[in-house]
Design a protein around this motif. Structure first.
Motif, PDB file in Angstrom:
ATOM      1  N   SER A  41      10.892  -4.374  12.499  1.00 29.43           N
ATOM      2  CA  SER A  41      11.236  -3.676  13.696  1.00 29.43           C
ATOM      3  C   SER A  41      12.272  -2.736  13.709  1.00 29.43           C
ATOM      4  O   SER A  41      12.265  -1.615  14.303  1.00 29.43           O
ATOM      5  CB  SER A  41      11.590  -4.651  14.745  1.00 29.43           C
ATOM      6  N   ALA A  42      13.386  -3.117  13.084  1.00 27.76           N
ATOM      7  CA  ALA A  42      14.519  -2.103  12.691  1.00 27.76           C
ATOM      8  C   ALA A  42      14.219  -0.983  11.959  1.00 27.76           C
ATOM      9  O   ALA A  42      14.888  -0.153  12.160  1.00 27.76           O
ATOM     10  CB  ALA A  42      15.817  -3.208  12.112  1.00 27.76           C
ATOM     11  N   ALA A  43      13.270  -1.102  11.003  1.00 30.22           N
ATOM     12  CA  ALA A  43      12.896   0.024  10.266  1.00 30.22           C
ATOM     13  C   ALA A  43      11.746   0.848  10.869  1.00 30.22           C
ATOM     14  O   ALA A  43      11.688   1.866  10.141  1.00 30.22           O
ATOM     15  CB  ALA A  43      12.589  -0.475   8.772  1.00 30.22           C
ATOM     16  N   GLY A  44      11.370   0.314  11.983  1.00 29.97           N
ATOM     17  CA  GLY A  44      10.433   1.101  12.578  1.00 29.97           C
ATOM     18  C   GLY A  44       8.767   0.952  11.930  1.00 29.97           C
ATOM     19  O   GLY A  44       8.326   2.242  11.931  1.00 29.97           O
ATOM     20  N   ILE A  45       8.817   0.111  11.201  1.00 30.76           N
ATOM     21  CA  ILE A  45       7.457  -0.033  10.573  1.00 30.76           C
ATOM     22  C   ILE A  45       6.759  -1.460  10.855  1.00 30.76           C
ATOM     23  O   ILE A  45       7.583  -2.427  11.599  1.00 30.76           O
ATOM     24  CB  ILE A  45       7.610   0.030   9.147  1.00 30.76           C
ATOM     25  N   SER A  46       5.562  -1.476  10.298  1.00 32.83           N
ATOM     26  CA  SER A  46       4.868  -2.930  10.785  1.00 32.83           C
ATOM     27  C   SER A  46       5.344  -3.771   9.544  1.00 32.83           C
ATOM     28  O   SER A  46       5.677  -3.377   8.392  1.00 32.83           O
ATOM     29  CB  SER A  46       3.324  -2.797  10.656  1.00 32.83           C
ATOM     30  N   ARG A  47       5.306  -5.142  10.043  1.00 29.41           N
ATOM     31  CA  ARG A  47       5.469  -6.227   9.074  1.00 29.41           C
ATOM     32  C   ARG A  47       4.504  -6.063   7.761  1.00 29.41           C
ATOM     33  O   ARG A  47       5.381  -6.348   6.783  1.00 29.41           O
ATOM     34  CB  ARG A  47       5.053  -7.578   9.988  1.00 29.41           C
ATOM     35  N   PRO A  48       3.353  -5.866   7.667  1.00 27.41           N
ATOM     36  CA  PRO A  48       2.630  -5.606   6.375  1.00 27.41           C
ATOM     37  C   PRO A  48       3.108  -4.700   5.807  1.00 27.41           C
ATOM     38  O   PRO A  48       2.913  -4.966   4.466  1.00 27.41           O
ATOM     39  CB  PRO A  48       1.032  -5.287   7.018  1.00 27.41           C
TER      40      PRO A  48
END
Length: 229
Positions: A41-48
């Protein structure tokens, strides 16, 4: 009107971004408490997508640990100019800057954190201690120290580490006082070694002659004299 085009990060750039995000989160909370979802979330990407760059939380943690270890080891680098006591004091100030800014991460680095017992974590911790040892010897202008002096330097590095860890638990002593205290601890340890070992005394005499009357080493001597009066 033109619109900016968002550049796609390369694999290495994305990895470095995730490491930076993880370090930022680890600076505020223990790595045990930070989830992959929070990092994503902090990186602005998805978990996968996080798992696309790192097989799991442990591998990301170890990568962040490596960057933190390199940063911490660099804190011991100092120009070989001026009195030894003043140089060591600047080193301790940078060391405690790191500890102050990365409290939970520092604790995790030195205590192993989620990677406790892993060969990677142990090797990184040892690399910080060895880098500090090499730098201190360089300030003493010594490549092959006598056995007693090697024991003193390695013991002092362990003392700085344990002092910082204890300080984080409540910060009950002002850090500025601890920084000076650790420099004076070093002076006391080498004084004891020199008093009991001729080779150590011969190596240290030229360095101690350059210490000013208002430096941390001289201040320790003054306080000891007053204490014994």
């Amino acid at each position: 009107m033109t619109t900016g085009v968002r550049r796609r990060l390369t694999v290495e750039e994305r990895r470095q971004q995730l490491i930076g995000v993880a370090l930022d989160l680890f600076a505020r909370r223990s790595p045990d408490e930070v989830s992959i979802d929070e990092i994503a979330s902090a990186a602005g990407i998805s978990r996968p997508l996080v798992y696309h760059y790192f097989p799991g939380k442990l591998s990301l943690y170890e990568a962040a640990l490596k960057r933190a270890a390199e940063d911490l080891a660099d804190r011991f680098r100092e120009p070989h100019e001026g009195p030894l006591g003043a140089r060591l004091l600047r080193v301790m100030r940078r060391y405690f800057d790191f500890v102050d800014d990365h409290g939970p991460g520092f604790s995790a680095l030195m205590r192993g954190g989620p990677a406790v017992g892993s060969s990677t974590a142990n090797a990184l911790i040892d690399s910080v201690r060895q880098a500090a040892y090499v730098q201190i010897l360089s300030h003493l202008r010594i490549e092959e120290p006598p056995a007693r002096l090697e024991l003193v330097v390695r013991s002092w590095i362990s003392l700085a580490e344990s002092t910082a860890l204890l300080w984080l638990d409540g910060r009950r002593v002002p850090r500025e006082e601890l920084e000076v205290q650790l420099v004076q601890d070093f002076a006391a340890l080498i004084a004891v070694a020199a008093a009991n070992d001729g080779p150590t005394a011969a190596l240290l005499k030229p360095l101690l002659r350059d210490e000013p009357g208002d430096g941390p080493f001289a201040d320790l001597v003054t306080r000891l004299v007053l204490l014994a009066a």
